[in-house]
Motif scaffolding. Structure first.
Motif, PDB file in Angstrom:
ATOM      1  N   MET A   1     -15.626   0.060  10.773  1.00  8.66           N
ATOM      2  CA  MET A   1     -14.771  -0.515   9.762  1.00  8.66           C
ATOM      3  C   MET A   1     -13.470   0.261   9.645  1.00  8.66           C
ATOM      4  N   THR A   2     -13.470   1.466  10.066  1.00  9.64           N
ATOM      5  CA  THR A   2     -12.291   2.299   9.867  1.00  9.64           C
ATOM      6  C   THR A   2     -11.528   2.375  11.172  1.00  9.64           C
ATOM      7  N   LEU A   3     -10.273   1.919  11.123  1.00 11.50           N
ATOM      8  CA  LEU A   3      -9.508   1.841  12.357  1.00 11.50           C
ATOM      9  C   LEU A   3      -8.878   3.180  12.701  1.00 11.50           C
ATOM     10  N   SER A   4      -8.206   3.779  11.720  1.00 10.51           N
ATOM     11  CA  SER A   4      -7.586   5.075  11.979  1.00 10.51           C
ATOM     12  C   SER A   4      -7.334   5.730  10.642  1.00 10.51           C
ATOM     13  N   PRO A   5      -7.160   7.017  10.575  1.00  6.24           N
ATOM     14  CA  PRO A   5      -6.884   7.681   9.295  1.00  6.24           C
ATOM     15  C   PRO A   5      -5.636   7.114   8.628  1.00  6.24           C
ATOM     16  N   ARG A   6      -4.616   6.754   9.432  1.00  5.80           N
ATOM     17  CA  ARG A   6      -3.386   6.233   8.828  1.00  5.80           C
ATOM     18  C   ARG A   6      -3.624   4.869   8.183  1.00  5.80           C
ATOM     19  N   PHE A   7      -4.458   4.040   8.846  1.00  9.01           N
ATOM     20  CA  PHE A   7      -4.804   2.736   8.292  1.00  9.01           C
ATOM     21  C   PHE A   7      -5.518   2.910   6.949  1.00  9.01           C
ATOM     22  N   ASN A   8      -6.461   3.861   6.915  1.00  7.63           N
ATOM     23  CA  ASN A   8      -7.187   4.122   5.664  1.00  7.63           C
ATOM     24  C   ASN A   8      -6.233   4.503   4.557  1.00  7.63           C
ATOM     25  N   LEU A   9      -5.262   5.358   4.875  1.00  6.61           N
ATOM     26  CA  LEU A   9      -4.312   5.835   3.880  1.00  6.61           C
ATOM     27  C   LEU A   9      -3.478   4.674   3.341  1.00  6.61           C
ATOM     28  N   THR A  10      -3.029   3.787   4.272  1.00  2.19           N
ATOM     29  CA  THR A  10      -2.207   2.641   3.862  1.00  2.19           C
ATOM     30  C   THR A  10      -2.988   1.739   2.922  1.00  2.19           C
ATOM     31  N   VAL A  11      -4.249   1.438   3.316  1.00  8.46           N
ATOM     32  CA  VAL A  11      -5.076   0.581   2.457  1.00  8.46           C
ATOM     33  C   VAL A  11      -5.260   1.239   1.098  1.00  8.46           C
ATOM     34  N   GLY A  12      -5.494   2.545   1.089  1.00  3.09           N
ATOM     35  CA  GLY A  12      -5.684   3.269  -0.167  1.00  3.09           C
ATOM     36  C   GLY A  12      -4.466   3.183  -1.049  1.00  3.09           C
ATOM     37  N   LEU A  13      -3.290   3.420  -0.468  1.00  3.84           N
ATOM     38  CA  LEU A  13      -2.050   3.390  -1.250  1.00  3.84           C
ATOM     39  C   LEU A  13      -1.787   1.996  -1.804  1.00  3.84           C
ATOM     40  N   LEU A  14      -2.009   0.966  -0.945  1.00  9.93           N
ATOM     41  CA  LEU A  14      -1.815  -0.419  -1.402  1.00  9.93           C
ATOM     42  C   LEU A  14      -2.731  -0.712  -2.572  1.00  9.93           C
ATOM     43  N   ALA A  15      -4.003  -0.270  -2.451  1.00  6.00           N
ATOM     44  CA  ALA A  15      -4.958  -0.502  -3.530  1.00  6.00           C
ATOM     45  C   ALA A  15      -4.468   0.172  -4.796  1.00  6.00           C
ATOM     46  N   ILE A  16      -3.962   1.412  -4.673  1.00  6.89           N
ATOM     47  CA  ILE A  16      -3.475   2.140  -5.854  1.00  6.89           C
ATOM     48  C   ILE A  16      -2.323   1.375  -6.496  1.00  6.89           C
ATOM     49  N   PHE A  17      -1.364   0.897  -5.679  1.00  6.58           N
ATOM     50  CA  PHE A  17      -0.178   0.233  -6.260  1.00  6.58           C
ATOM     51  C   PHE A  17      -0.562  -1.091  -6.922  1.00  6.58           C
ATOM     52  N   CYS A  18      -1.429  -1.864  -6.261  1.00  5.91           N
ATOM     53  CA  CYS A  18      -1.820  -3.154  -6.849  1.00  5.91           C
ATOM     54  C   CYS A  18      -2.537  -2.927  -8.176  1.00  5.91           C
ATOM     55  N   LEU A  19      -3.483  -1.988  -8.168  1.00  2.94           N
ATOM     56  CA  LEU A  19      -4.237  -1.713  -9.379  1.00  2.94           C
ATOM     57  C   LEU A  19      -3.310  -1.159 -10.469  1.00  2.94           C
ATOM     58  N   ALA A  20      -2.357  -0.295 -10.056  1.00  2.00           N
ATOM     59  CA  ALA A  20      -1.425   0.290 -11.024  1.00  2.00           C
ATOM     60  C   ALA A  20      -0.579  -0.803 -11.663  1.00  2.00           C
ATOM     61  N   ALA A  21      -0.142  -1.785 -10.848  1.00  2.00           N
ATOM     62  CA  ALA A  21       0.676  -2.876 -11.393  1.00  2.00           C
ATOM     63  C   ALA A  21      -0.129  -3.665 -12.422  1.00  2.00           C
ATOM     64  N   ILE A  22      -1.418  -3.937 -12.104  1.00  2.00           N
ATOM     65  CA  ILE A  22      -2.252  -4.696 -13.044  1.00  2.00           C
ATOM     66  C   ILE A  22      -2.420  -3.914 -14.340  1.00  2.00           C
ATOM     67  N   ILE A  23      -2.690  -2.605 -14.222  1.00  2.00           N
ATOM     68  CA  ILE A  23      -2.896  -1.784 -15.418  1.00  2.00           C
ATOM     69  C   ILE A  23      -1.615  -1.709 -16.239  1.00  2.00           C
ATOM     70  N   HIS A  24      -0.467  -1.562 -15.556  1.00  2.00           N
ATOM     71  CA  HIS A  24       0.837  -1.506 -16.229  1.00  2.00           C
ATOM     72  C   HIS A  24       1.055  -2.767 -17.081  1.00  2.00           C
ATOM     73  N   ILE A  25       0.798  -3.929 -16.459  1.00  2.00           N
ATOM     74  CA  ILE A  25       1.009  -5.194 -17.169  1.00  2.00           C
ATOM     75  C   ILE A  25       0.055  -5.299 -18.358  1.00  2.00           C
ATOM     76  N   LEU A  26      -1.210  -4.904 -18.142  1.00  2.00           N
ATOM     77  CA  LEU A  26      -2.183  -4.979 -19.238  1.00  2.00           C
ATOM     78  C   LEU A  26      -1.779  -4.074 -20.394  1.00  2.00           C
ATOM     79  N   VAL A  27      -1.301  -2.859 -20.073  1.00  2.00           N
ATOM     80  CA  VAL A  27      -0.908  -1.925 -21.133  1.00  2.00           C
ATOM     81  C   VAL A  27       0.248  -2.503 -21.937  1.00  2.00           C
ATOM     82  N   VAL A  28       1.284  -3.013 -21.222  1.00  2.00           N
ATOM     83  CA  VAL A  28       2.463  -3.537 -21.923  1.00  2.00           C
ATOM     84  C   VAL A  28       2.072  -4.725 -22.803  1.00  2.00           C
ATOM     85  N   LEU A  29       1.198  -5.607 -22.275  1.00  2.00           N
ATOM     86  CA  LEU A  29       0.822  -6.792 -23.054  1.00  2.00           C
ATOM     87  C   LEU A  29      -0.080  -6.442 -24.224  1.00  2.00           C
ATOM     88  N   SER A  30      -0.827  -5.332 -24.107  1.00  2.00           N
ATOM     89  CA  SER A  30      -1.786  -5.014 -25.175  1.00  2.00           C
ATOM     90  C   SER A  30      -1.149  -4.235 -26.312  1.00  2.00           C
TER      91      SER A  30
END
Lengths: 186, 239
Positions: free
Chosen positions: A1-30
């Motif tokens: 499942m793991t292609l390369s360490p760099r691929f893992n890092l990219t997926v991790g960072l993308l996950a962090i940014f997407c989740l951060a955007a969702i949390i940011h929006i939820l905080v502002v709306l709440s």
């Protein structure tokens, strides 16, 4: 499942940014649902509902409510349309006054000043569409002269009346006029 | 111990084939296959730790950016005219979520459309942060209004103690040139002409904000805000 360490890092960072955007929006709306003191709550500290309460003069360190103009005197009145229509009535002998109607969330519903009011005297009736149709069956004599504000829902809210004090010597006059202002039922 | 690991690492391909281990299951997990086709073996602890790390970092990032934007107290959809910013939509039903959050958190009662418009300056016309220890010249003309007031506040939007006890100027008390333009000196110490007193005991870090409130101004009731003339704010001296 793991292609390369760099691929893992990219997926991790993308996950962090997407989740951060969702949390940011939820905080502002709440935030609006979680504030401890809204303007509607603060206004209640200056006196009972359904009457104009004079706010103390705006001085450094003792501002009654945030962001008010020190050149003005203010009076507020809290109302709930569930308890019937509200009639605002005031006669303020200065060159400028204005009134703003705000709902419980602090949004401006309606506002006017002494020029747009079209008369020296403020007489404004706030009521729901339903209450207006009941009132029309047996209208009071002066209904034609009132500024009628219809709301769809029976809102709770407050009115803020601002009156300009041109000179210190007029301060007591303005105080008297604001204290004499009415915010009652018909 | 050292001998064993060395012998394992230096085991040649011939030796491996001799005991048949390259066809056994364990050889699949060896390091010789490319990563992409190596079979997946789960590491529950490592996976959990990764997910936890992602969630923690994302929460930190999301909450801190939201906090910074709200704490700045500057709604995003500002109308900018020179050094002045106005937020005509803030405090109405059409406001964006950020200004709703800022206004409800501060319990701010806005100046509604029918009453007037508030213009806020946090920087001078050259784009420098306002400093309460400096002297500023505010000159020019305001958008037409029946009455306007100019107030000096600290960086958090509170009134400050000044030498004469007032922190504002009103349009009706102003000395004007023949064409209706005016010059205001904003400073701590008294000045001749139109003097807007600044905080008597202020440090540069306290911040300074000018608020120009235009009452009964046509700019709030439909007329476009572009092209109106606003006063310039020039820094004339600092101690």
């Amino acid at each position: 499942m793991t292609l390369s360490p760099r691929f893992n890092l990219t997926v991790g960072l993308l996950a962090i940014f997407c989740l951060a955007a969702i949390i940011h929006i939820l905080v502002v709306l709440s935030i609006p649902h979680n504030v401890q003191h809204s303007a509607y709550d603060n206004v209640a500290a200056y006196g009972p509902d359904r009457q104009f309460n004079l706010l103390p003069d705006i001085r450094p360190g003792e501002e009654a409510l945030p962001d008010l103009d020190p050149a003005m005197k203010h009076a507020t009145c809290r109302f709930q349309l569930d308890n019937g229509p509200v009639l605002f009535d005031a006669s303020i002998p200065v060159s400028f006054w204005s009134i703003g109607l705000f709902n419980a969330a602090g949004e401006a519903v309606y506002s006017l000043n002494n020029r747009t009011a079209g008369a020296e005297r403020l007489s404004m009736l706030v009521l729901t569409t339903e209450q207006l149709s009941i009132l029309r069956e047996n209208p009071p004599e002066n209904l034609e002269d009132l500024i009628v504000i219809e709301t769809e829902e029976p809102i709770s809210g407050f009115a803020l009346l601002r009156a300009y004090v041109p000179h210190g010597s007029r301060a007591t006059d303005v105080d008297q006029a604001l204290k004499a202002a009415n915010c009652t039922g018909i | 111990m050292t001998d064993q690991s060395v012998s394992h690492a230096t085991r040649g391909p011939d030796q491996g084939r001799a005991d048949g281990s390259s066809f056994s299951e364990s050889a699949w997990y060896g390091e010789k296959l490319p990563r992409a086709i190596r079979p997946y073996r789960s590491h529950p602890v490592r996976t959990l730790a990764t997910i936890a790390l992602v969630v923690v970092l994302a929460s930190l990032l999301g909450i801190s950016t939201a906090y910074l934007l709200i704490e700045r107290e500057q709604p995003l959809n500002a109308v900018t005219i020179g050094p002045w910013h106005a937020y005509p939509k803030a405090g109405t039903a059409d406001a964006d979520p950020y200004s709703v959050a800022i206004y409800t958190r501060g319990a701010v009662i806005p100046l509604a459309n029918g009453e007037g418009l508030a213009l806020v300056a946090r920087e001078d016309s050259a784009g420098q942060q306002l400093d309460p220890t400096c002297i500023y010249r505010i000159a020019g003309q305001t958008p037409s209004a029946r009455l306007w007031t100019l107030t000096a506040l600290d960086g958090n939007g509170h009134l400050v103690e000044t030498l004469p006890g007032r922190g504002n100027l009103v349009s009706s008390d102003l000395l004007r040139a023949q064409d209706g333009s005016f010059q205001i000196t904003a400073a701590r110490n008294p000045h001749s002409g139109n003097w807007l007193p600044l905080a008597a005991a202020a440090k540069a870090s306290d911040g300074l904000r000018f608020v120009l409130r235009l009452y009964d101004a046509p700019v709030t009731t439909g007329a476009a805000l572009d092209g109106v003339s606003v006063p310039l704010i020039e820094r004339t001296g600092c101690p």
